[in-house]
Scaffold this motif. Structure first.
Motif, PDB file in Angstrom:
ATOM      1  N   UNK A 184       0.828  -1.203   0.000  1.00  0.00           N
ATOM      2  CA  UNK A 184       0.000   0.000   0.000  1.00  0.00           C
ATOM      3  C   UNK A 184       0.866   1.259   0.000  1.00  0.00           C
ATOM      4  N   UNK A 185       1.941   1.238   0.777  1.00  0.00           N
ATOM      5  CA  UNK A 185       2.856   2.384   0.790  1.00  0.00           C
ATOM      6  C   UNK A 185       3.513   2.573  -0.571  1.00  0.00           C
ATOM      7  N   UNK A 186       3.786   1.458  -1.262  1.00  0.00           N
ATOM      8  CA  UNK A 186       4.434   1.554  -2.562  1.00  0.00           C
ATOM      9  C   UNK A 186       3.479   2.056  -3.640  1.00  0.00           C
ATOM     10  N   UNK A 187       2.172   1.765  -3.499  1.00  0.00           N
ATOM     11  CA  UNK A 187       1.220   2.112  -4.549  1.00  0.00           C
ATOM     12  C   UNK A 187       0.518   3.448  -4.323  1.00  0.00           C
ATOM     13  N   UNK A 226      -5.630   7.466 -10.067  1.00  0.00           N
ATOM     14  CA  UNK A 226      -4.287   6.877 -10.168  1.00  0.00           C
ATOM     15  C   UNK A 226      -4.094   5.768  -9.140  1.00  0.00           C
ATOM     16  N   UNK A 227      -4.604   5.990  -7.932  1.00  0.00           N
ATOM     17  CA  UNK A 227      -4.504   4.952  -6.902  1.00  0.00           C
ATOM     18  C   UNK A 227      -5.260   3.695  -7.313  1.00  0.00           C
ATOM     19  N   UNK A 228      -6.441   3.869  -7.895  1.00  0.00           N
ATOM     20  CA  UNK A 228      -7.206   2.708  -8.360  1.00  0.00           C
ATOM     21  C   UNK A 228      -6.442   1.945  -9.430  1.00  0.00           C
ATOM     22  N   UNK A 229      -5.810   2.669 -10.347  1.00  0.00           N
ATOM     23  CA  UNK A 229      -5.030   2.004 -11.386  1.00  0.00           C
ATOM     24  C   UNK A 229      -3.846   1.247 -10.787  1.00  0.00           C
ATOM     25  N   UNK A 230      -3.184   1.867  -9.814  1.00  0.00           N
ATOM     26  CA  UNK A 230      -2.043   1.207  -9.181  1.00  0.00           C
ATOM     27  C   UNK A 230      -2.459  -0.071  -8.461  1.00  0.00           C
ATOM     28  N   UNK A 259      -9.369  -6.510  -7.516  1.00  0.00           N
ATOM     29  CA  UNK A 259     -10.737  -5.995  -7.534  1.00  0.00           C
ATOM     30  C   UNK A 259     -10.904  -4.703  -6.737  1.00  0.00           C
ATOM     31  N   UNK A 260     -10.082  -3.683  -7.010  1.00  0.00           N
ATOM     32  CA  UNK A 260     -10.302  -2.410  -6.317  1.00  0.00           C
ATOM     33  C   UNK A 260     -11.609  -1.766  -6.769  1.00  0.00           C
ATOM     34  N   UNK A 263     -10.341  15.849  -1.890  1.00  0.00           N
ATOM     35  CA  UNK A 263     -11.324  14.809  -2.212  1.00  0.00           C
ATOM     36  C   UNK A 263     -11.249  13.722  -1.150  1.00  0.00           C
ATOM     37  N   UNK A 264     -12.335  13.555  -0.417  1.00  0.00           N
ATOM     38  CA  UNK A 264     -12.404  12.487   0.586  1.00  0.00           C
ATOM     39  C   UNK A 264     -12.978  11.237  -0.094  1.00  0.00           C
ATOM     40  N   UNK A 265     -12.273  10.148   0.021  1.00  0.00           N
ATOM     41  CA  UNK A 265     -12.696   8.953  -0.718  1.00  0.00           C
ATOM     42  C   UNK A 265     -12.749   7.743   0.214  1.00  0.00           C
ATOM     43  N   UNK A 266     -13.475   6.762  -0.257  1.00  0.00           N
ATOM     44  CA  UNK A 266     -13.548   5.469   0.417  1.00  0.00           C
ATOM     45  C   UNK A 266     -13.535   4.384  -0.668  1.00  0.00           C
ATOM     46  N   UNK A 267     -12.666   3.419  -0.531  1.00  0.00           N
ATOM     47  CA  UNK A 267     -12.581   2.338  -1.514  1.00  0.00           C
ATOM     48  C   UNK A 267     -12.310   1.012  -0.799  1.00  0.00           C
ATOM     49  N   UNK A 268     -12.471  -0.046  -1.530  1.00  0.00           N
ATOM     50  CA  UNK A 268     -12.155  -1.364  -0.974  1.00  0.00           C
ATOM     51  C   UNK A 268     -11.499  -2.214  -2.051  1.00  0.00           C
TER      52      UNK A 268
END
Length: 212
Positions: A105-108, A139-143, A153-154, A175-180
């Protein structure tokens, strides 16, 4: 000298025929009774023989049912043992998952994103954070989707505009976000690698066959 028979010969002949007929009828009745008795005994023997076979089959079926129940019980025990074995193996393999999670996670994480919360349920990780812009979240989703085998499956659950207070005089729009996403086990990665190797081998064989 002429002899004249004055006896009622016709009645005597009729009587003899009647007696012969009665004897014949009695003999026929006796013969019919013997035949019917023989047929009855034959059918009775067949019925008794079939009943014995049915009883034998019922006993064998009962024995097989007992054996099937025993086999089913053994299979249940084997399945329970395999489930416990898999649970132990998963626990053994999952010992290092938090390390892989934090490291990957730190790397991405792109620049301009910081994490405010994280929760893991089984293999599903829910991530909350702040980003400088929506593009950083994309970009985080792509990573997470393509740069690491440990995440799969992000899915973006929520993204809203918010204010981040850096100092009393420095308030910025973020931008406040929430993902799984799903955290992969070592065993899952191994299976995926084996599947890819098999697919690559099959593709090579297919290409060689087409070349011929």
């Amino acid at each position: 000298m002429i002899l004249i028979n004055l006896l009622p010969h016709r009645e005597a002949a009729r009587k003899r025929r009647k007696e012969a007929f009665q004897v014949t009828m009695v003999m026929a009745a006796v013969l019919g009774a013997l035949i019917a008795g023989a047929v009855y005994m034959w059918y009775q023997n067949r019925i008794e023989s079939q009943q014995e076979r049915n009883a034998f089959l019922q006993r064998e079926i009962k024995t097989l049912e007992d054996q099937i129940k025993e086999i089913a019980s053994i299979e249940d025990e084997i399945a329970a043992l395999r489930a416990r074995q898999k649970a132990v193996e998963d626990l053994q393999a999952d010992r290092n998952l938090p390390v892989y999670l934090l490291k990957e996670l730190a790397a991405q994480l792109p620049d301009g994103i910081y994490v405010t919360g994280m929760k893991q349920t089984n293999q599903v990780v829910e991530l909350q954070g702040m980003a400088q812009s929506n593009e950083r979240v994309s970009e985080l989703l792509r990573n997470l989707s393509g740069n690491t085998p440990w995440f799969a499956k992000p899915e973006l659950l929520e993204i809203v505009a918010a204010n981040a207070t850096l100092s009393p005089k420095d308030v910025r729009r973020v931008a406040s976000f929430k993902m799984r996403f799903q955290l992969m086990r070592s065993s899952d990665l191994k299976k995926d690698a084996e599947s890819q190797d098999k697919a690559g081998t099959a593709q090579i064989k297919k290409g060689a066959a087409n070349g011929k």
